[in-house]
Design a protein around this motif. Sequence first.
Motif, PDB file in Angstrom:
ATOM      1  N   GLU A 144       0.882  -1.308  -0.106  1.00  0.00           N
ATOM      2  CA  GLU A 144      -0.060   0.060   0.063  1.00  0.00           C
ATOM      3  C   GLU A 144       0.885   1.209  -0.170  1.00  0.00           C
ATOM      4  OE1 GLU A 144      -0.377  -2.523   1.977  1.00  0.00           O
ATOM      5  OE2 GLU A 144      -2.541  -3.014   2.090  1.00  0.00           O
ATOM      6  N   GLU A 145       1.868   1.367   0.792  1.00  0.00           N
ATOM      7  CA  GLU A 145       2.799   2.252   0.669  1.00  0.00           C
ATOM      8  C   GLU A 145       3.546   2.673  -0.475  1.00  0.00           C
ATOM      9  OE1 GLU A 145       4.484   2.666   5.387  1.00  0.00           O
ATOM     10  OE2 GLU A 145       5.109   0.962   4.311  1.00  0.00           O
ATOM     11  N   GLU A 146       4.048   1.501  -1.103  1.00  0.00           N
ATOM     12  CA  GLU A 146       4.500   1.602  -2.318  1.00  0.00           C
ATOM     13  C   GLU A 146       3.802   1.910  -3.572  1.00  0.00           C
ATOM     14  OE1 GLU A 146       8.422   0.973  -4.481  1.00  0.00           O
ATOM     15  OE2 GLU A 146       7.817   1.457  -2.508  1.00  0.00           O
ATOM     16  N   VAL A 147       2.475   1.545  -3.353  1.00  0.00           N
ATOM     17  CA  VAL A 147       1.555   2.061  -4.451  1.00  0.00           C
ATOM     18  C   VAL A 147       1.048   3.480  -4.269  1.00  0.00           C
ATOM     19  CG1 VAL A 147      -1.127   1.850  -4.697  1.00  0.00           C
ATOM     20  CG2 VAL A 147       0.172  -0.137  -4.671  1.00  0.00           C
ATOM     21  N   ALA A 148       0.966   3.894  -3.069  1.00  0.00           N
ATOM     22  CA  ALA A 148       0.880   5.495  -2.700  1.00  0.00           C
ATOM     23  C   ALA A 148       2.159   6.430  -3.397  1.00  0.00           C
ATOM     24  CB  ALA A 148       0.633   5.658  -1.264  1.00  0.00           C
ATOM     25  N   TYR A 149       3.159   5.628  -3.266  1.00  0.00           N
ATOM     26  CA  TYR A 149       4.466   6.610  -3.579  1.00  0.00           C
ATOM     27  C   TYR A 149       4.488   6.631  -5.256  1.00  0.00           C
ATOM     28  CZ  TYR A 149       9.247   7.711  -4.829  1.00  0.00           C
ATOM     29  OH  TYR A 149      10.252   8.183  -5.203  1.00  0.00           O
ATOM     30  N   ILE A 150       3.957   5.457  -5.963  1.00  0.00           N
ATOM     31  CA  ILE A 150       3.974   5.413  -7.301  1.00  0.00           C
ATOM     32  C   ILE A 150       2.819   6.369  -7.819  1.00  0.00           C
ATOM     33  CG2 ILE A 150       3.369   4.101  -9.326  1.00  0.00           C
ATOM     34  CD1 ILE A 150       4.853   1.683  -8.019  1.00  0.00           C
ATOM     35  N   GLN A 151       1.776   6.359  -7.184  1.00  0.00           N
ATOM     36  CA  GLN A 151       0.601   7.121  -7.615  1.00  0.00           C
ATOM     37  C   GLN A 151       0.838   8.858  -7.396  1.00  0.00           C
ATOM     38  OE1 GLN A 151      -2.636   6.271  -8.722  1.00  0.00           O
ATOM     39  NE2 GLN A 151      -2.450   8.214  -9.482  1.00  0.00           N
ATOM     40  N   GLN A 168      -2.617   4.884 -16.719  1.00  0.00           N
ATOM     41  CA  GLN A 168      -3.741   4.122 -16.195  1.00  0.00           C
ATOM     42  C   GLN A 168      -2.777   3.369 -15.094  1.00  0.00           C
ATOM     43  OE1 GLN A 168      -5.901   1.826 -18.828  1.00  0.00           O
ATOM     44  NE2 GLN A 168      -6.276   3.548 -20.418  1.00  0.00           N
ATOM     45  N   PHE A 169      -3.365   3.342 -13.955  1.00  0.00           N
ATOM     46  CA  PHE A 169      -2.660   2.657 -12.672  1.00  0.00           C
ATOM     47  C   PHE A 169      -3.826   1.690 -11.938  1.00  0.00           C
ATOM     48  CE2 PHE A 169      -0.142   2.838  -8.659  1.00  0.00           C
ATOM     49  CZ  PHE A 169       0.274   1.694  -8.881  1.00  0.00           C
ATOM     50  N   LYS A 170      -3.706   0.282 -12.400  1.00  0.00           N
ATOM     51  CA  LYS A 170      -4.734  -0.557 -12.074  1.00  0.00           C
ATOM     52  C   LYS A 170      -4.255  -1.429 -10.793  1.00  0.00           C
ATOM     53  CE  LYS A 170      -7.505  -0.616 -15.991  1.00  0.00           C
ATOM     54  NZ  LYS A 170      -8.132  -1.437 -17.050  1.00  0.00           N
ATOM     55  N   THR A 171      -4.771  -1.537  -9.712  1.00  0.00           N
ATOM     56  CA  THR A 171      -4.079  -2.219  -8.451  1.00  0.00           C
ATOM     57  C   THR A 171      -5.088  -3.297  -8.007  1.00  0.00           C
ATOM     58  OG1 THR A 171      -4.535  -0.724  -6.910  1.00  0.00           O
ATOM     59  CG2 THR A 171      -2.533  -0.285  -7.980  1.00  0.00           C
ATOM     60  N   ASP A 172      -4.751  -4.422  -7.701  1.00  0.00           N
ATOM     61  CA  ASP A 172      -5.519  -5.385  -6.872  1.00  0.00           C
ATOM     62  C   ASP A 172      -4.708  -6.028  -6.076  1.00  0.00           C
ATOM     63  OD1 ASP A 172      -7.287  -7.119  -6.009  1.00  0.00           O
ATOM     64  OD2 ASP A 172      -7.482  -8.296  -7.838  1.00  0.00           O
ATOM     65  N   ILE A 173      -4.166  -5.599  -4.799  1.00  0.00           N
ATOM     66  CA  ILE A 173      -3.206  -5.995  -3.882  1.00  0.00           C
ATOM     67  C   ILE A 173      -3.953  -6.551  -2.768  1.00  0.00           C
ATOM     68  CG2 ILE A 173      -1.579  -4.573  -4.801  1.00  0.00           C
ATOM     69  CD1 ILE A 173      -1.879  -2.812  -2.491  1.00  0.00           C
ATOM     70  N   GLY A 174      -3.472  -7.426  -1.943  1.00  0.00           N
ATOM     71  CA  GLY A 174      -3.732  -8.025  -0.696  1.00  0.00           C
ATOM     72  C   GLY A 174      -3.376  -7.142   0.566  1.00  0.00           C
ATOM     73  N   LYS A 175      -3.536  -7.315   1.573  1.00  0.00           N
ATOM     74  CA  LYS A 175      -3.229  -6.276   2.601  1.00  0.00           C
ATOM     75  C   LYS A 175      -2.069  -6.653   3.531  1.00  0.00           C
ATOM     76  CE  LYS A 175      -8.372  -5.706   4.009  1.00  0.00           C
ATOM     77  NZ  LYS A 175      -9.508  -6.013   4.870  1.00  0.00           N
ATOM     78  N   ASN A 176      -1.468  -7.697   3.381  1.00  0.00           N
ATOM     79  CA  ASN A 176      -0.500  -7.977   4.251  1.00  0.00           C
ATOM     80  C   ASN A 176       0.935  -8.152   3.379  1.00  0.00           C
ATOM     81  OD1 ASN A 176      -2.147  -8.263   6.365  1.00  0.00           O
ATOM     82  ND2 ASN A 176      -2.677 -10.462   5.974  1.00  0.00           N
TER      83      ASN A 176
END
Length: 271
Positions: A144-151, A168-176
């Motif tokens: 989630e932190e890495e995704v926020a940085y990329i965004q 376009q930036f599509k994500t489907d990631i788990g929580k852990n």
Amino acid sequence: MISTLKKNNWLVVKIIAMVSIAIPLGIMVYEFILLGNESVVFLEDYPVAIGVIIIIYYTILLVIGILWILSQLSALLTLRNETKKHEIMHLQNQVNPHFFFNMLNNMYGLVDKDTDKTKKLILKLSELMRYSIYKGERTSVTLEEEVAYIQNYLDLHKIRYHKPIDIQFKTDIGKNGTIMPLLLIILVENAFKHGVENLRENAYVHINLMSDAKKMVFEIENNFDEKEIPKKEGIGLKNLKRRLYLAYPKKYTLTTTSMNSIFKAKLELQL
């Protein structure tokens, strides 16, 4: 540190060798005095007490030798791990500096022309720098932190360019899920540096990130101008491959294809 370790090892070897020679020679001298001029060849010729002493001595020597070898193996493994950590940190510190310098130069030129736009760029850039400084020193961060940085990185480019870009930036990631920080951004930077930067129109960057508890898949695609494509592999991609090799040995696959002015990269990582 390595040279010191070698010197200490050599000193221990010399001490053990000297003791191994000195004690048997001392016993031989004692035997010669005790038994006169009779030569002593076999252990059964020795007095029982001396035979027991020799057995105990060599047993202790063997134990000391084994313990010493184990300690050296432990020291070498520790040294190897520390060396790997230092190299990973060095590679991580190489991520983004040129991008930050270029952004600062761009903002300098915008200060008088578009103050509001400059303010937005400064806020986004500060968020990126904060992440790079504080999160970049960690061994891992959440996806989630890495995704926020990329965004944030993508949002910054949307503000920066005057031309339309299909991002376009599509994500489907788990929580852990966790990952080494600043790992994916290298592929994103390349898409803008070698693709968007050199195209006047119809530029695009499409990113997909999927993960579960065991695996992460990161895919990125961008178009580029074939006249501007570099002949050699860039430093960023070499950096990424080296970091993957050190941090995820035998736990990743990285594939890249370049065809018909379209570049694709896919990273599969076992978490």
